[in-house]
Scaffold this active site. Structure first.
Site, mmCIF file in Angstrom:
data_model
loop_
_atom_site.group_PDB
_atom_site.id
_atom_site.type_symbol
_atom_site.label_atom_id
_atom_site.label_comp_id
_atom_site.label_asym_id
_atom_site.label_seq_id
_atom_site.Cartn_x
_atom_site.Cartn_y
_atom_site.Cartn_z
ATOM 1 N N HIS A 64 21.283 48.504 66.293
ATOM 2 C CA HIS A 64 21.976 47.284 66.707
ATOM 3 C C HIS A 64 20.983 46.136 66.835
ATOM 4 O O HIS A 64 19.813 46.337 67.170
ATOM 5 C CB HIS A 64 22.727 47.478 68.030
ATOM 6 C CG HIS A 64 21.880 47.976 69.157
ATOM 7 N ND1 HIS A 64 21.554 49.299 69.313
ATOM 8 C CD2 HIS A 64 21.276 47.311 70.186
ATOM 9 C CE1 HIS A 64 20.799 49.433 70.393
ATOM 10 N NE2 HIS A 64 20.596 48.244 70.932
ATOM 11 N N HIS A 81 20.658 42.420 68.795
ATOM 12 C CA HIS A 81 21.164 41.519 69.823
ATOM 13 C C HIS A 81 21.141 40.099 69.256
ATOM 14 O O HIS A 81 20.127 39.692 68.677
ATOM 15 C CB HIS A 81 20.268 41.529 71.056
ATOM 16 C CG HIS A 81 20.164 42.864 71.743
ATOM 17 N ND1 HIS A 81 20.790 43.138 72.928
ATOM 18 C CD2 HIS A 81 19.496 44.000 71.407
ATOM 19 C CE1 HIS A 81 20.511 44.383 73.300
ATOM 20 N NE2 HIS A 81 19.721 44.924 72.393
HETATM 21 P P1 5GP Z 1 19.001 48.464 73.671
HETATM 22 O O1 5GP Z 1 19.289 49.858 73.131
HETATM 23 O O2 5GP Z 1 18.919 47.433 72.603
HETATM 24 O O3 5GP Z 1 17.818 48.435 74.586
HETATM 25 O O4 5GP Z 1 20.187 48.056 74.642
HETATM 26 C C1 5GP Z 1 21.502 48.458 74.472
HETATM 27 C C2 5GP Z 1 22.426 47.317 74.813
HETATM 28 O O5 5GP Z 1 23.748 47.839 74.804
HETATM 29 C C3 5GP Z 1 22.218 46.700 76.209
HETATM 30 O O6 5GP Z 1 22.076 45.286 76.066
HETATM 31 C C4 5GP Z 1 23.472 47.067 76.986
HETATM 32 O O7 5GP Z 1 23.877 46.059 77.855
HETATM 33 C C5 5GP Z 1 24.485 47.309 75.882
HETATM 34 N N1 5GP Z 1 25.493 48.300 76.218
HETATM 35 C C6 5GP Z 1 25.266 49.510 76.789
HETATM 36 N N2 5GP Z 1 26.427 50.182 76.923
HETATM 37 C C7 5GP Z 1 27.399 49.383 76.408
HETATM 38 C C8 5GP Z 1 28.814 49.539 76.269
HETATM 39 O O8 5GP Z 1 29.420 50.539 76.641
HETATM 40 N N3 5GP Z 1 29.485 48.511 75.697
HETATM 41 C C9 5GP Z 1 28.847 47.365 75.281
HETATM 42 N N4 5GP Z 1 29.618 46.428 74.722
HETATM 43 N N5 5GP Z 1 27.518 47.185 75.391
HETATM 44 C C10 5GP Z 1 26.804 48.182 75.963
#
Ligand code: 5GP
Length: 141
Positions: A103, A105
């Site tokens: 993903h 951001h």
């Molecule tokens: P990363 O893996 O890039 O560090 O962070 C994962 C991102 O996914 C975080 O910004 C967190 O807020 C978001 N996130 C985690 N769980 C969920 C979810 O169930 N739904 C959504 N829409 N975002 C999520």
């Protein structure tokens, strides 16, 4: 590298097993709002096919996701009158990754305004309002 886990949270969102505030999708990618937004309009763009991150993604997955990232970055600039857009992406736990489905951001930014700290749930109504603004901006594309 660890194998892709089909039960990660974004795979569940893709299968419709858990809800998400979706703002854009095409054949290969999906964009939805981050539930812990670090700026107003913070969203995530993912491929619909499985890969953990940039390290195991195919060139085709990366091309499709980056095309949508650009589309959404332009949309949030319009939607929020943003002065800039931050694009973040993390690989494996040591690289800061928490959800193991690739993903990106997309964070609209205003001059002089810092990102909010991570890990704080957003207000559902606010996120829904921001999603509407992004959908409207996409229509102007
Ligand atoms: P990363 O893996 O890039 O560090 O962070 C994962 C991102 O996914 C975080 O910004 C967190 O807020 C978001 N996130 C985690 N769980 C969920 C979810 O169930 N739904 C959504 N829409 N975002 C999520």
């Amino acid at each position: 590298m660890t194998a892709y886990d089909p039960d990660n949270i974004f795979a569940k969102i893709l299968r419709g097993e858990i809800p998400a505030t979706r703002v854009y999708e095409d054949e290969e990618t999906l964009a939805f709002m981050d539930i812990m937004p670090r700026s107003d309009g913070h969203l995530l763009v993912i491929p619909k096919t499985p890969c953990r991150n940039v390290l195991d993604a195919s060139p085709a997955q990366l091309a499709a996701v980056m095309t949508s990232v650009q589309k959404l970055a332009r949309a949030v600039r319009i939607a929020f009158g943003a002065d800039g857009v931050t694009i973040q992406q993390f690989n494996e736990a040591a690289g800061g990754q928490e959800v193991f489905h690739l993903h990106f951001h997309v964070l609209p930014r205003q001059e002089g305004v810092s990102l909010r700290p991570p890990g704080k749930m957003g207000d559902f109504d606010e996120i829904a309002k921001h999603a509407d603004q992004i959908r409207s901006a996409l229509k102007q594309d």
